[in-house]
Design a protein around this motif. Structure first.
Motif, PDB file in Angstrom:
ATOM      1  N   GLY A  29      43.192  19.117  29.277  1.00 41.61           N
ATOM      2  CA  GLY A  29      44.009  18.218  30.082  1.00 41.61           C
ATOM      3  C   GLY A  29      45.389  18.055  29.470  1.00 41.61           C
ATOM      4  O   GLY A  29      45.904  18.936  28.791  1.00 41.61           O
ATOM      5  N   ASP A  30      45.988  16.886  29.694  1.00 36.32           N
ATOM      6  CA  ASP A  30      47.334  16.633  29.179  1.00 36.32           C
ATOM      7  C   ASP A  30      47.343  15.875  27.862  1.00 36.32           C
ATOM      8  O   ASP A  30      48.384  15.751  27.228  1.00 36.32           O
ATOM      9  N   SER A  31      46.195  15.359  27.429  1.00 32.72           N
ATOM     10  CA  SER A  31      46.239  14.450  26.288  1.00 32.72           C
ATOM     11  C   SER A  31      45.500  14.906  25.036  1.00 32.72           C
ATOM     12  O   SER A  31      45.785  14.416  23.960  1.00 32.72           O
ATOM     13  N   LYS A  32      44.567  15.828  25.139  1.00 31.10           N
ATOM     14  CA  LYS A  32      43.787  16.216  23.965  1.00 31.10           C
ATOM     15  C   LYS A  32      44.193  17.605  23.484  1.00 31.10           C
ATOM     16  O   LYS A  32      44.233  18.554  24.262  1.00 31.10           O
ATOM     17  N   ARG A  33      44.481  17.690  22.171  1.00 37.42           N
ATOM     18  CA  ARG A  33      44.802  18.966  21.544  1.00 37.42           C
ATOM     19  C   ARG A  33      44.005  19.086  20.256  1.00 37.42           C
ATOM     20  O   ARG A  33      43.991  18.162  19.443  1.00 37.42           O
ATOM     21  N   TYR A  34      43.359  20.237  20.093  1.00 38.81           N
ATOM     22  CA  TYR A  34      42.577  20.505  18.892  1.00 38.81           C
ATOM     23  C   TYR A  34      43.190  21.687  18.148  1.00 38.81           C
ATOM     24  O   TYR A  34      43.562  22.687  18.753  1.00 38.81           O
ATOM     25  N   SER A  35      43.275  21.559  16.837  1.00 36.96           N
ATOM     26  CA  SER A  35      43.853  22.582  15.975  1.00 36.96           C
ATOM     27  C   SER A  35      42.745  23.266  15.185  1.00 36.96           C
ATOM     28  O   SER A  35      42.394  22.831  14.091  1.00 36.96           O
ATOM     29  N   PRO A  36      42.171  24.349  15.741  1.00 40.50           N
ATOM     30  CA  PRO A  36      41.082  25.024  15.029  1.00 40.50           C
ATOM     31  C   PRO A  36      41.604  25.776  13.803  1.00 40.50           C
ATOM     32  O   PRO A  36      42.491  26.624  13.924  1.00 40.50           O
ATOM     33  N   CYS A  37      41.064  25.469  12.651  1.00 43.25           N
ATOM     34  CA  CYS A  37      41.488  26.125  11.415  1.00 43.25           C
ATOM     35  C   CYS A  37      40.989  27.568  11.343  1.00 43.25           C
ATOM     36  O   CYS A  37      41.528  28.368  10.583  1.00 43.25           O
ATOM     37  N   ASN A  38      39.991  27.894  12.143  1.00 41.73           N
ATOM     38  CA  ASN A  38      39.421  29.241  12.100  1.00 41.73           C
ATOM     39  C   ASN A  38      39.619  29.993  13.421  1.00 41.73           C
ATOM     40  O   ASN A  38      38.801  30.808  13.805  1.00 41.73           O
ATOM     41  N   LEU A  39      40.756  29.743  14.076  1.00 49.51           N
ATOM     42  CA  LEU A  39      41.085  30.460  15.309  1.00 49.51           C
ATOM     43  C   LEU A  39      41.653  31.823  14.950  1.00 49.51           C
ATOM     44  O   LEU A  39      42.726  31.929  14.350  1.00 49.51           O
ATOM     45  N   ASP A  40      40.932  32.862  15.290  1.00 56.02           N
ATOM     46  CA  ASP A  40      41.345  34.230  14.993  1.00 56.02           C
ATOM     47  C   ASP A  40      42.590  34.587  15.808  1.00 56.02           C
ATOM     48  O   ASP A  40      42.794  34.084  16.911  1.00 56.02           O
ATOM     49  N   SER A  41      43.407  35.487  15.292  1.00 55.06           N
ATOM     50  CA  SER A  41      44.660  35.867  15.956  1.00 55.06           C
ATOM     51  C   SER A  41      44.446  36.482  17.334  1.00 55.06           C
ATOM     52  O   SER A  41      45.317  36.381  18.200  1.00 55.06           O
ATOM     53  N   LYS A  42      43.283  37.076  17.586  1.00 53.75           N
ATOM     54  CA  LYS A  42      43.033  37.673  18.905  1.00 53.75           C
ATOM     55  C   LYS A  42      42.924  36.617  20.001  1.00 53.75           C
ATOM     56  O   LYS A  42      43.019  36.933  21.184  1.00 53.75           O
ATOM     57  N   TRP A  43      42.732  35.344  19.622  1.00 47.86           N
ATOM     58  CA  TRP A  43      42.651  34.250  20.594  1.00 47.86           C
ATOM     59  C   TRP A  43      43.989  33.543  20.773  1.00 47.86           C
ATOM     60  O   TRP A  43      44.114  32.682  21.621  1.00 47.86           O
ATOM     61  N   LYS A  44      44.987  33.892  19.998  1.00 49.92           N
ATOM     62  CA  LYS A  44      46.292  33.220  20.054  1.00 49.92           C
ATOM     63  C   LYS A  44      47.159  33.814  21.158  1.00 49.92           C
ATOM     64  O   LYS A  44      48.171  34.454  20.916  1.00 49.92           O
ATOM     65  N   ILE A  45      46.730  33.568  22.394  1.00 50.88           N
ATOM     66  CA  ILE A  45      47.439  34.056  23.581  1.00 50.88           C
ATOM     67  C   ILE A  45      47.754  32.853  24.460  1.00 50.88           C
ATOM     68  O   ILE A  45      46.842  32.183  24.960  1.00 50.88           O
ATOM     69  N   GLU A  46      49.027  32.557  24.605  1.00 50.69           N
ATOM     70  CA  GLU A  46      49.486  31.415  25.390  1.00 50.69           C
ATOM     71  C   GLU A  46      48.877  31.432  26.790  1.00 50.69           C
ATOM     72  O   GLU A  46      48.943  32.444  27.493  1.00 50.69           O
ATOM     73  N   GLY A  47      48.256  30.328  27.169  1.00 51.34           N
ATOM     74  CA  GLY A  47      47.700  30.179  28.510  1.00 51.34           C
ATOM     75  C   GLY A  47      46.303  30.724  28.715  1.00 51.34           C
ATOM     76  O   GLY A  47      45.744  30.586  29.804  1.00 51.34           O
ATOM     77  N   MET A  48      45.706  31.330  27.697  1.00 51.46           N
ATOM     78  CA  MET A  48      44.348  31.871  27.840  1.00 51.46           C
ATOM     79  C   MET A  48      43.358  30.729  28.052  1.00 51.46           C
ATOM     80  O   MET A  48      43.366  29.737  27.326  1.00 51.46           O
ATOM     81  N   LYS A  49      42.510  30.855  29.059  1.00 52.12           N
ATOM     82  CA  LYS A  49      41.471  29.866  29.314  1.00 52.12           C
ATOM     83  C   LYS A  49      40.250  30.240  28.489  1.00 52.12           C
ATOM     84  O   LYS A  49      39.822  31.388  28.510  1.00 52.12           O
ATOM     85  N   VAL A  50      39.716  29.255  27.773  1.00 50.38           N
ATOM     86  CA  VAL A  50      38.575  29.496  26.899  1.00 50.38           C
ATOM     87  C   VAL A  50      37.514  28.416  27.082  1.00 50.38           C
ATOM     88  O   VAL A  50      37.795  27.321  27.553  1.00 50.38           O
ATOM     89  N   THR A  51      36.309  28.770  26.706  1.00 48.17           N
ATOM     90  CA  THR A  51      35.206  27.829  26.581  1.00 48.17           C
ATOM     91  C   THR A  51      34.863  27.828  25.103  1.00 48.17           C
ATOM     92  O   THR A  51      34.705  28.890  24.499  1.00 48.17           O
ATOM     93  N   PHE A  52      34.767  26.639  24.516  1.00 47.83           N
ATOM     94  CA  PHE A  52      34.583  26.565  23.071  1.00 47.83           C
ATOM     95  C   PHE A  52      33.694  25.377  22.694  1.00 47.83           C
ATOM     96  O   PHE A  52      33.462  24.474  23.490  1.00 47.83           O
ATOM     97  N   SER A  53      33.207  25.412  21.467  1.00 51.76           N
ATOM     98  CA  SER A  53      32.483  24.282  20.900  1.00 51.76           C
ATOM     99  C   SER A  53      32.822  24.226  19.415  1.00 51.76           C
ATOM    100  O   SER A  53      33.305  25.204  18.842  1.00 51.76           O
ATOM    101  N   GLY A  54      32.589  23.065  18.815  1.00 50.68           N
ATOM    102  CA  GLY A  54      32.905  22.944  17.402  1.00 50.68           C
ATOM    103  C   GLY A  54      32.826  21.518  16.912  1.00 50.68           C
ATOM    104  O   GLY A  54      32.247  20.645  17.559  1.00 50.68           O
ATOM    105  N   ILE A  55      33.436  21.287  15.761  1.00 53.60           N
ATOM    106  CA  ILE A  55      33.362  19.992  15.097  1.00 53.60           C
ATOM    107  C   ILE A  55      34.771  19.428  14.918  1.00 53.60           C
ATOM    108  O   ILE A  55      35.624  20.061  14.302  1.00 53.60           O
TER     109      ILE A  55
END
Length: 111
Positions: free
Chosen positions: A61-87
């Motif tokens: 949405g417009d208000s929540k942003r998560y900074s994954p410390c283990n986000l691989d470079s292959k996922w660093k694509i502006e606008g990519m829609k993802v489904t994720f889970s984590g802590i």
């Protein structure tokens, strides 16, 4: 702590039983070990956003942003829609961050 270990092992075991296009995080180790676990997020949809130069976050949405410390470079694509889970990890008092610290346990591209 035991609860999170249990969730971790269930996630690992369930990922071996699936044969879909899910890409689990390559490193399950906690890259924010000094921070307390705040909340375990089940599967959630989000969008990859470049917040600053080479700093990417997963937004919901417009208000929540998560900074994954283990986000691989292959996922660093502006606008990519993802489904994720984590802590979700703690933010220290008097600390200002562009996004909430987060450890991915699973991520996949969504349509």
């Amino acid at each position: 702590m035991q609860k999170y270990c249990y969730i971790f092992f269930l996630t690992v075991i369930s990922s071996f039983g699936c044969n879909n296009k899910t890409v689990t995080s390559e490193a399950f180790e906690d890259c924010f070990p000094e921070r307390k676990n705040i909340k375990t997020h089940p599967t959630t949809e989000g969008i990859i956003k470049e917040v600053m130069n080479d700093f990417f976050a997963i937004t919901i949405g417009d208000s929540k942003r998560y900074s994954p410390c283990n986000l691989d470079s292959k996922w660093k694509i502006e606008g990519m829609k993802v489904t994720f889970s984590g802590i979700e990890k703690e933010i220290y008092p008097h600390e200002r961050r562009a996004a909430t610290p987060f450890v991915l346990t699973e991520i996949k591209e969504s349509k």
